[in-house]
Design an enzyme around this catalytic site. Structure first.
Site: not given
Ligand code: ADP
Length: 398
Positions: A6, A84, A173, A234, A377
């Site tokens: 990743n 990823r 996601h 965010r 993940e």
């Protein structure tokens, strides 16, 4: 063995899985491009780290491989490498074996993810150099949401923007939403195709998905991972006119972007921390800003759940995941308490005593099951690599 990578703009996270899906080693290289990069390896419950000057993702991967080889984890045992990739645009509806055309399609999505996709490309090129002949698979954050219908993915702007520049809602996601949806189906003993779910991934980044008959039909993130509910740093949705207003009042565009991405959300509202644990502790101590930060955070998720109940009609289960969704009983309660009229009845005791593992926190009267499912993940990426390699998934760019 499957190596999962990743690559972020200045970091590389890795996990090595054996054939029984056990993690043999994992870790990260952080602060790539700075004079003191950190290389971390976790193996068998032990954590080792050292600093080194690591210039790019290629050097980072070499450092990881060197570290793994010292530990007797030879590269010759690798069956495949999973990457990823944040943005697959409209090219990818599933994971893909990396070929020249797949690589070009990932590069073509760079304008949509200018920090993330170039890092993934650097990672896959470095991996190809180091592991010549080992098949590589790209797994996209956006792919799961490619089943959204136009009414969910189109912005109400001139349609030429979509046709000519790919401006639309994509959602992110996806790997996490897919994994927890699949686990929910296993926990409930019902085929995923027969389930309507609302999945809530609440971590540093936060998004919800509406899943009808096992397929994503809407999600809160959009063109980029900035849209939707409030997050750690965010803002989530704001009136787009806020940006014109600030720009006209003299704030540079870069500073506005930085503020909305890195200085907003829980951090911006609490003026204290992006970490929900610290904000909760401050709120309990009577800090008004911390309390309001949590109220905005939970209220926005609650509204999104209401919206997705309307989208789905029937909801079989609601799934909480991500660092906050898995661990914060306080946040779960504030999101879900008082939704009994919608068939969502949280069990306060189960909620409070449940942390960080799989389970059901709804009470016996709840029409909608409320499940907590820790996301994984990396494991999904490792599985997708195996599936693509077994040929059970058609691996091509559209
Ligand atoms: P990322 O999106 O970076 O993968 P995570 O899914 O790890 O992030 O989520 C990070 C968030 O999870 C932080 O806000 C942190 O406060 C929260 N979190 C982690 N552990 C706990 C805990 N035990 N209790 C409450 N919140 C937690």
């Amino acid at each position: 063995m499957i190596l999962v990578l990743n690559c972020g703009s200045s970091s590389l996270k890795y996990s090595l899985f054996d054939s029984a899906e056990r993690v043999c080693a994992r870790g990260l290289v952080d602060r790539i491009g700075q004079s003191e990069s950190v290389v971390v390896l976790e193996r068998g419950g032990e954590r080792q780290s050292h600093t080194a000057a690591i210039g790019d993702h290629g050097e980072a991967l070499s450092a990881v491989v060197g570290f793994l080889q010292e530990q007797g984890q030879g590269a010759n045992l690798l069956e495949g490498i999973g990457h990823r990739v944040v943005h697959g645009g409209e090219y990818f509806v599933e994971a893909a074996l990396i070929t020249e055309s797949v690589e070009s399609a990932i590069a073509a999505c760079t304008p949509l993810a200018p920090l993330h996709n170039p890092a993934a490309l650097e990672g896959l090129r470095a991996a190809r150099k180091l592991f010549d002949g080992v098949p590589q698979v790209a797994v996209f954050d956006t792919a799961f949401h490619q089943t959204m219908p136009p009414r969910a993915f189109l912005y109400a702007v001139p349609r030429a923007l979509h046709a000519e520049q790919g401006i639309r809602r994509y959602g992110f996601h996806g790997t996490s939403h897919r994994y927890v949806a699949q686990r929910a189906s296993e926990l409930l003993g019902v085929d995923l195709d027969a389930l309507n779910l609302i999945t809530c991934h609440l971590g540093n980044g936060c998004s919800l998905a509406a899943i009808a008959a096992g397929r994503s039909v809407d999600t809160t993130m959009g063109l980029t991972p900035l849209e939707g509910v409030a997050m750690g740093t965010r803002s989530g949705d704001v009136d787009p006119a806020l940006i014109f207003h600030l720009a006209r009042s003299g704030m540079p565009l870069d500073a506005i972007e930085k503020m909305l991405l890195h200085e907003s959300g829980l951090l911006g509202l609490s003026a204290r921390s992006q970490d929900v644990r610290e904000v909760e502790a401050a709120a309990l101590d009577g800090d008004q800003a911390a309390r309001e930060a949590l109220e905005v955070f939970t209220y926005r998720v609650r509204k999104a759940i209401g919206a997705y109940c309307a989208v789905l009609g029937r909801v079989d289960a609601l799934v909480c995941t991500g660092g906050i969704g898995e661990n914060s009983a306080f946040v779960r309660l504030h999101i879900l308490d008082g939704l009994e009229h919608m068939g969502i009845c949280i069990d306060r005791v189960r909620n409070r005593t449940h942390a960080g593992r799989e389970g059901d926190i709804s009470n016996v009267d709840s029409r909608v099951k409320i499940l907590v499912v820790p996301t994984n993940e990396e494991l999904v990426i490792a599985r997708e690599v195996r599936e693509v390699l077994a040929g059970s998934s058609s691996a091509s760019a559209l």
